[in-house]
Design a protein around this motif. Structure first.
Motif, PDB file in Angstrom:
ATOM      1  N   HIS A 193      30.524   0.895  15.424  1.00 59.66           N
ATOM      2  CA  HIS A 193      30.162   0.540  14.059  1.00 59.66           C
ATOM      3  C   HIS A 193      29.344   1.632  13.376  1.00 59.66           C
ATOM      4  O   HIS A 193      29.349   1.733  12.148  1.00 59.66           O
ATOM      5  CB  HIS A 193      29.418  -0.795  14.054  1.00 59.66           C
ATOM      6  N   ASP A 194      28.667   2.471  14.173  1.00 55.84           N
ATOM      7  CA  ASP A 194      27.913   3.588  13.594  1.00 55.84           C
ATOM      8  C   ASP A 194      28.776   4.832  13.406  1.00 55.84           C
ATOM      9  O   ASP A 194      28.286   5.859  12.932  1.00 55.84           O
ATOM     10  CB  ASP A 194      26.722   3.956  14.498  1.00 55.84           C
ATOM     11  N   GLY A 195      30.039   4.754  13.781  1.00 58.92           N
ATOM     12  CA  GLY A 195      30.920   5.912  13.644  1.00 58.92           C
ATOM     13  C   GLY A 195      30.652   7.003  14.664  1.00 58.92           C
ATOM     14  O   GLY A 195      31.031   8.161  14.456  1.00 58.92           O
ATOM     15  N   ASN A 196      30.003   6.645  15.776  1.00 60.39           N
ATOM     16  CA  ASN A 196      29.670   7.631  16.823  1.00 60.39           C
ATOM     17  C   ASN A 196      30.647   7.521  17.999  1.00 60.39           C
ATOM     18  O   ASN A 196      30.342   7.966  19.095  1.00 60.39           O
ATOM     19  CB  ASN A 196      28.235   7.420  17.306  1.00 60.39           C
ATOM     20  N   TRP A 197      31.800   6.947  17.760  1.00 67.43           N
ATOM     21  CA  TRP A 197      32.815   6.742  18.790  1.00 67.43           C
ATOM     22  C   TRP A 197      34.137   7.247  18.240  1.00 67.43           C
ATOM     23  O   TRP A 197      34.479   6.981  17.094  1.00 67.43           O
ATOM     24  CB  TRP A 197      32.918   5.266  19.116  1.00 67.43           C
ATOM     25  N   SER A 198      34.889   7.975  19.043  1.00 67.68           N
ATOM     26  CA  SER A 198      36.165   8.502  18.576  1.00 67.68           C
ATOM     27  C   SER A 198      37.269   8.189  19.572  1.00 67.68           C
ATOM     28  O   SER A 198      37.049   8.231  20.786  1.00 67.68           O
ATOM     29  CB  SER A 198      36.079  10.022  18.365  1.00 67.68           C
ATOM     30  N   GLY A 199      38.444   7.875  19.031  1.00 66.92           N
ATOM     31  CA  GLY A 199      39.596   7.620  19.878  1.00 66.92           C
ATOM     32  C   GLY A 199      39.358   6.467  20.818  1.00 66.92           C
ATOM     33  O   GLY A 199      38.843   5.413  20.449  1.00 66.92           O
TER      34      GLY A 199
END
Length: 326
Positions: A193-199
């Motif tokens: 949710h914080d946009g600190n995760w990819s793929g």
């Protein structure tokens, strides 16, 4: 030889362990010599000598081929298991190593996921992020199309790296965050949710995850073995000494009782096609390809929430009905 209770406790606590002396030194020296021929067509020393003479070093990393996430052949040989070379392929027959693997997975019934030779060559290596806080990830998506699970010891798989030579601190040892294999389920919702995760497994900036311990370099001696959980957060770093190489014989195994869906993701890595297919098809069809059927204990409120992130738009009600009835 088996893991002591102290070593097994360390693996379960930290998500990884390095065990010395599992393989004979002469055995791994012979394997390394064959591995170098596959990647360089010559010894690494001869490769360096040619580089010193010409100033040119050809990249040695083979590209993956097709939809299967396996290494393609190099100009000189096959780095995917089995290689067809006795000194390399017979490493898998080490009973001490297999016994330790069974302890790490908590069962005698193991199932093969993948195996290949992994080489990084100092003169040409680019397999690392630009900054030390980048590039951290979990390996889970390599062998399964499902998100991680809180039942770490049941639903992870275990990677193993056989050290074919000494890997000191200046030799780009992999960095692992101790305990992260058990933290990841608590942290995933915020990371997403914080946009600190990819793929399917990347963390963009570990500086924003203060819950993590400091990364540990996985240095080791020739003949050592590293076992690490597929849920553990780790990253590559650059070579401090670019006249080094780092060569492993790597394997991943899972439990036989979960292998139906943990060892098959390599077949479906073309996500532009597979994600829409998984999203739109039926639970019965998904089960043909290894997904746990509705009602399986894999499906918890947490994993269903993560599946909604993995596959936006998927009708998850068949998998959640059991929860409302509990």
């Amino acid at each position: 030889m088996t893991l002591t209770q102290t070593q097994l406790n360390q693996f379960q606590r930290d998500g990884f362990i390095i065990v010395d002396g599992v393989f004979d030194t002469k055995e791994v020296e012979a394997a390394l010599a064959e591995m170098e021929k596959i990647f360089y067509g010559k010894s690494f020393d001869a490769y360096l000598a040619e580089f010193d003479k010409t100033g040119v070093a050809e990249p040695v990393q083979p590209k993956t081929t097709g939809a299967v996430s396996h290494y393609g052949v190099t100009q000189y040989g096959r780095p995917q298991f089995p290689t067809g070379i006795e000194a390399l392929d017979q490493l898998v027959e080490n009973d001490d190593w297999l016994d330790m693997y069974a302890q790490c997975l908590g069962t005698e019934n193991l199932s093969y996921c993948n195996g290949h030779l992994f080489l990084r060559s100092g003169p040409t290596d680019k397999r690392h992020a630009e900054y030390p806080w980048q590039g951290y990830h979990i390996d889970n998506a390599t062998n399964t199309f499902l998100p991680p699970h809180r039942e770490t010891d049941l639903y992870n798989y275990v990677n193993s790296c056989i050290y074919l030579h000494d890997v000191p601190a200046d030799c780009a040892p992999m960095q692992i965050i101790p305990g992260s294999h058990r933290q990841i389920m608590d942290l995933l919702p915020k990371l997403i949710h914080d946009g600190n995760w990819s793929g399917r497994g990347g963390i963009k900036d570990i500086r924003k995850v203060p819950e993590f311990a400091d990364p540990v370099p996985t240095t080791g001696r020739a003949g050592s073995v590293r076992f690490n959980s597929s849920f553990g957060v780790h990253a590559a770093i650059s070579f401090d000494n670019k006249r080094q190489q780092r060569g492993y014989s790597t394997f991943s195994f899972c439990r036989a009782d979960t292998s139906q869906w943990i060892r098959l993701s390599n077949l479906w890595r073309e996500q532009e096609f597979s994600v829409p297919f998984w999203t739109e098809t039926t639970p019965r069809v998904r089960s043909l390809f290894g997904w746990p059927k509705p009602g399986h204990p894999y499906y918890t409120a947490e994993t269903i929430e993560l599946l909604a992130e993995w596959y936006p738009g998927m009708d998850l009600s068949p998998y959640g009905d059991q929860l409302s009835n509990d």
